[in-house]
Design a protein around this motif. Structure first.
Motif, PDB file in Angstrom:
ATOM      1  N   GLY A  56      -7.168  12.636   6.744  1.00  0.00           N
ATOM      2  CA  GLY A  56      -7.364  11.206   6.559  1.00  0.00           C
ATOM      3  C   GLY A  56      -6.221  10.618   5.762  1.00  0.00           C
ATOM      4  N   LEU A  57      -6.444   9.404   5.263  1.00  0.00           N
ATOM      5  CA  LEU A  57      -5.433   8.720   4.460  1.00  0.00           C
ATOM      6  C   LEU A  57      -6.012   8.329   3.112  1.00  0.00           C
ATOM      7  CD1 LEU A  57      -3.855   6.263   7.083  1.00  0.00           C
ATOM      8  CD2 LEU A  57      -3.011   8.523   6.381  1.00  0.00           C
ATOM      9  N   CYS A  58      -5.226   8.541   2.059  1.00  0.00           N
ATOM     10  CA  CYS A  58      -5.524   8.009   0.739  1.00  0.00           C
ATOM     11  C   CYS A  58      -4.597   6.813   0.564  1.00  0.00           C
ATOM     12  CB  CYS A  58      -5.278   9.062  -0.336  1.00  0.00           C
ATOM     13  SG  CYS A  58      -5.664   8.478  -2.000  1.00  0.00           S
ATOM     14  N   VAL A  59      -5.189   5.638   0.328  1.00  0.00           N
ATOM     15  CA  VAL A  59      -4.440   4.392   0.322  1.00  0.00           C
ATOM     16  C   VAL A  59      -4.603   3.695  -1.024  1.00  0.00           C
ATOM     17  CG1 VAL A  59      -4.085   2.183   1.484  1.00  0.00           C
ATOM     18  CG2 VAL A  59      -4.918   4.157   2.799  1.00  0.00           C
ATOM     19  N   LEU A  60      -3.489   3.522  -1.733  1.00  0.00           N
ATOM     20  CA  LEU A  60      -3.474   2.761  -2.982  1.00  0.00           C
ATOM     21  C   LEU A  60      -3.016   1.354  -2.629  1.00  0.00           C
ATOM     22  CD1 LEU A  60      -1.640   5.422  -5.189  1.00  0.00           C
ATOM     23  CD2 LEU A  60      -4.095   5.138  -4.842  1.00  0.00           C
ATOM     24  N   VAL A  61      -3.832   0.339  -2.958  1.00  0.00           N
ATOM     25  CA  VAL A  61      -3.561  -1.036  -2.544  1.00  0.00           C
ATOM     26  C   VAL A  61      -3.257  -1.905  -3.754  1.00  0.00           C
ATOM     27  CG1 VAL A  61      -4.515  -3.087  -1.417  1.00  0.00           C
ATOM     28  CG2 VAL A  61      -5.067  -0.812  -0.529  1.00  0.00           C
ATOM     29  N   GLY A  62      -2.119  -2.594  -3.686  1.00  0.00           N
ATOM     30  CA  GLY A  62      -1.744  -3.560  -4.701  1.00  0.00           C
ATOM     31  C   GLY A  62      -1.720  -4.959  -4.123  1.00  0.00           C
ATOM     32  N   VAL A  63      -2.124  -5.932  -4.934  1.00  0.00           N
ATOM     33  CA  VAL A  63      -2.201  -7.324  -4.495  1.00  0.00           C
ATOM     34  C   VAL A  63      -1.312  -8.167  -5.408  1.00  0.00           C
ATOM     35  CG1 VAL A  63      -3.754  -9.296  -4.160  1.00  0.00           C
ATOM     36  CG2 VAL A  63      -4.583  -6.962  -3.706  1.00  0.00           C
ATOM     37  N   THR A  64      -0.559  -9.077  -4.792  1.00  0.00           N
ATOM     38  CA  THR A  64       0.256 -10.009  -5.550  1.00  0.00           C
ATOM     39  C   THR A  64      -0.281 -11.432  -5.362  1.00  0.00           C
ATOM     40  OG1 THR A  64       2.544 -10.591  -6.110  1.00  0.00           O
ATOM     41  CG2 THR A  64       2.029 -10.400  -3.773  1.00  0.00           C
ATOM     42  N   HIS A  65       0.277 -12.375  -6.064  1.00  0.00           N
ATOM     43  CA  HIS A  65      -0.283 -13.724  -6.166  1.00  0.00           C
ATOM     44  C   HIS A  65      -0.428 -14.468  -4.842  1.00  0.00           C
ATOM     45  CE1 HIS A  65      -0.150 -13.453 -10.520  1.00  0.00           C
ATOM     46  NE2 HIS A  65       1.041 -12.903 -10.381  1.00  0.00           N
ATOM     47  N   GLU A  66       0.524 -14.325  -3.944  1.00  0.00           N
ATOM     48  CA  GLU A  66       0.461 -15.113  -2.708  1.00  0.00           C
ATOM     49  C   GLU A  66      -0.289 -14.423  -1.571  1.00  0.00           C
ATOM     50  OE1 GLU A  66       4.404 -13.007  -3.012  1.00  0.00           O
ATOM     51  OE2 GLU A  66       3.446 -14.483  -4.261  1.00  0.00           O
ATOM     52  N   ASP A  67      -0.950 -13.315  -1.831  1.00  0.00           N
ATOM     53  CA  ASP A  67      -1.705 -12.623  -0.790  1.00  0.00           C
ATOM     54  C   ASP A  67      -2.961 -13.396  -0.402  1.00  0.00           C
ATOM     55  OD1 ASP A  67       0.107 -10.549  -0.436  1.00  0.00           O
ATOM     56  OD2 ASP A  67      -0.817  -9.310  -1.974  1.00  0.00           O
ATOM     57  N   THR A  68      -3.391 -13.192   0.854  1.00  0.00           N
ATOM     58  CA  THR A  68      -4.497 -13.949   1.432  1.00  0.00           C
ATOM     59  C   THR A  68      -5.429 -13.012   2.198  1.00  0.00           C
ATOM     60  OG1 THR A  68      -3.281 -14.276   3.495  1.00  0.00           O
ATOM     61  CG2 THR A  68      -2.984 -15.957   1.769  1.00  0.00           C
ATOM     62  N   LYS A  69      -6.570 -13.562   2.645  1.00  0.00           N
ATOM     63  CA  LYS A  69      -7.490 -12.801   3.495  1.00  0.00           C
ATOM     64  C   LYS A  69      -6.810 -12.392   4.794  1.00  0.00           C
ATOM     65  CE  LYS A  69     -11.857 -13.725   3.766  1.00  0.00           C
ATOM     66  NZ  LYS A  69     -13.189 -14.348   3.904  1.00  0.00           N
ATOM     67  N   ALA A 127       0.845  -1.194   0.000  1.00  0.00           N
ATOM     68  CA  ALA A 127       0.000   0.000   0.000  1.00  0.00           C
ATOM     69  C   ALA A 127       0.878   1.240   0.000  1.00  0.00           C
ATOM     70  CB  ALA A 127      -0.917   0.015   1.213  1.00  0.00           C
ATOM     71  N   VAL A 128       0.536   2.175  -0.856  1.00  0.00           N
ATOM     72  CA  VAL A 128       1.126   3.504  -0.822  1.00  0.00           C
ATOM     73  C   VAL A 128       0.125   4.367  -0.074  1.00  0.00           C
ATOM     74  CG1 VAL A 128       1.832   5.510  -2.170  1.00  0.00           C
ATOM     75  CG2 VAL A 128       2.451   3.208  -2.940  1.00  0.00           C
ATOM     76  N   VAL A 129       0.577   4.923   1.046  1.00  0.00           N
ATOM     77  CA  VAL A 129      -0.302   5.641   1.955  1.00  0.00           C
ATOM     78  C   VAL A 129       0.090   7.111   1.977  1.00  0.00           C
ATOM     79  CG1 VAL A 129      -1.153   5.761   4.334  1.00  0.00           C
ATOM     80  CG2 VAL A 129      -0.485   3.549   3.353  1.00  0.00           C
ATOM     81  N   GLN A 130      -0.871   7.958   1.671  1.00  0.00           N
ATOM     82  CA  GLN A 130      -0.622   9.394   1.691  1.00  0.00           C
ATOM     83  C   GLN A 130      -1.517  10.044   2.740  1.00  0.00           C
ATOM     84  OE1 GLN A 130       0.110  11.159  -2.388  1.00  0.00           O
ATOM     85  NE2 GLN A 130      -1.063   9.320  -2.901  1.00  0.00           N
ATOM     86  N   ARG A 131      -0.899  10.831   3.611  1.00  0.00           N
ATOM     87  CA  ARG A 131      -1.669  11.609   4.576  1.00  0.00           C
ATOM     88  C   ARG A 131      -2.255  12.786   3.805  1.00  0.00           C
ATOM     89  NH1 ARG A 131       1.870  13.758   9.202  1.00  0.00           N
ATOM     90  NH2 ARG A 131       2.311  15.365   7.667  1.00  0.00           N
ATOM     91  N   VAL A 132      -3.560  12.965   3.906  1.00  0.00           N
ATOM     92  CA  VAL A 132      -4.233  13.965   3.082  1.00  0.00           C
ATOM     93  C   VAL A 132      -5.115  14.889   3.908  1.00  0.00           C
ATOM     94  CG1 VAL A 132      -4.236  12.476   1.030  1.00  0.00           C
ATOM     95  CG2 VAL A 132      -6.219  12.466   2.564  1.00  0.00           C
ATOM     96  N   ASP A 133      -5.426  15.990   3.296  1.00  0.00           N
ATOM     97  CA  ASP A 133      -6.460  16.902   3.801  1.00  0.00           C
ATOM     98  C   ASP A 133      -7.549  16.916   2.738  1.00  0.00           C
ATOM     99  OD1 ASP A 133      -7.896  18.736   5.235  1.00  0.00           O
ATOM    100  OD2 ASP A 133      -6.702  20.457   4.603  1.00  0.00           O
ATOM    101  N   GLY A 134      -8.216  15.787   2.583  1.00  0.00           N
ATOM    102  CA  GLY A 134      -9.265  15.607   1.590  1.00  0.00           C
ATOM    103  C   GLY A 134      -8.761  14.881   0.357  1.00  0.00           C
ATOM    104  N   ALA A 135      -9.595  13.972  -0.161  1.00  0.00           N
ATOM    105  CA  ALA A 135      -9.265  13.219  -1.367  1.00  0.00           C
ATOM    106  C   ALA A 135     -10.552  12.690  -1.984  1.00  0.00           C
ATOM    107  CB  ALA A 135      -8.328  12.048  -1.032  1.00  0.00           C
ATOM    108  N   SER A 136     -10.518  12.518  -3.310  1.00  0.00           N
ATOM    109  CA  SER A 136     -11.686  11.967  -3.995  1.00  0.00           C
ATOM    110  C   SER A 136     -11.240  11.168  -5.203  1.00  0.00           C
ATOM    111  CB  SER A 136     -12.638  13.086  -4.439  1.00  0.00           C
ATOM    112  OG  SER A 136     -12.007  13.906  -5.403  1.00  0.00           O
TER     113      SER A 136
END
Length: 147
Positions: A27-40, A3-12
């Motif tokens: 709040g936080l704006c969070v970009l989430v990436g998933v790879t093959h071996e990721d799980t719940k 996850a790339v996490v950015q501390r923000v003052d508003g995001a959309s």
């Protein structure tokens, strides 16, 4: 998961001119990436980390940094398969490390569900859609979180 996490003052985030997700104020704006071996389990671990990691400055001198859980700060979570892009060779990145949609989409949804179960206010993008993300980075402040 990454996850790339950015501390923000508003995001959309908008899709085809329609705002599909938005947070106002701190709040936080969070970009989430998933790879093959990721799980719940990794999705739940990432959610706990995002909710509890102390990325906000103290409200008063001498105080300690605060987390979303401390502040009740919202998160905007957006899927981002390109976080697993590899541009080390040639002139085009490869996406081999990014999980395909049938694997990635439920895991991004699980991160969101786990955050909400912890009490977080969470807005989202739309998986697989061409999205426009607008934010005011507070700092600027950006960190990489991997589980």
């Amino acid at each position: 998961m990454r996850a790339v996490v950015q501390r923000v003052d508003g995001a959309s985030v908008t899709v085809d001119g329609e705002t599909v997700g938005e947070i106002n104020g701190r709040g936080l704006c969070v970009l989430v990436g998933v790879t093959h071996e990721d799980t719940k389990e990794k999705a739940a671990q990432l959610a706990r980390k995002l909710w509890s990691v102390r990325l906000f400055e103290p409200e008063h001198d001498g105080g300690s940094e605060q987390s979303c859980s401390d502040l009740g700060a919202p998160l905007l979570v957006i899927s981002q398969f390109t976080l697993y892009g590899d541009a080390r060779k040639g002139r085009r990145p490869t996406w081999n490390a990014a999980a395909p949609r049938p694997v990635a989409e439920p895991l991004v949804d699980e991160v969101v569900a786990q955050l909400r179960a912890l009490g977080a206010e969470v807005a989202t993008g739309r998986f697989g859609a061409p999205m426009k993300v607008a934010l005011t980075n507070d700092g600027p402040f950006t960190v990489l979180v991997e589980v």
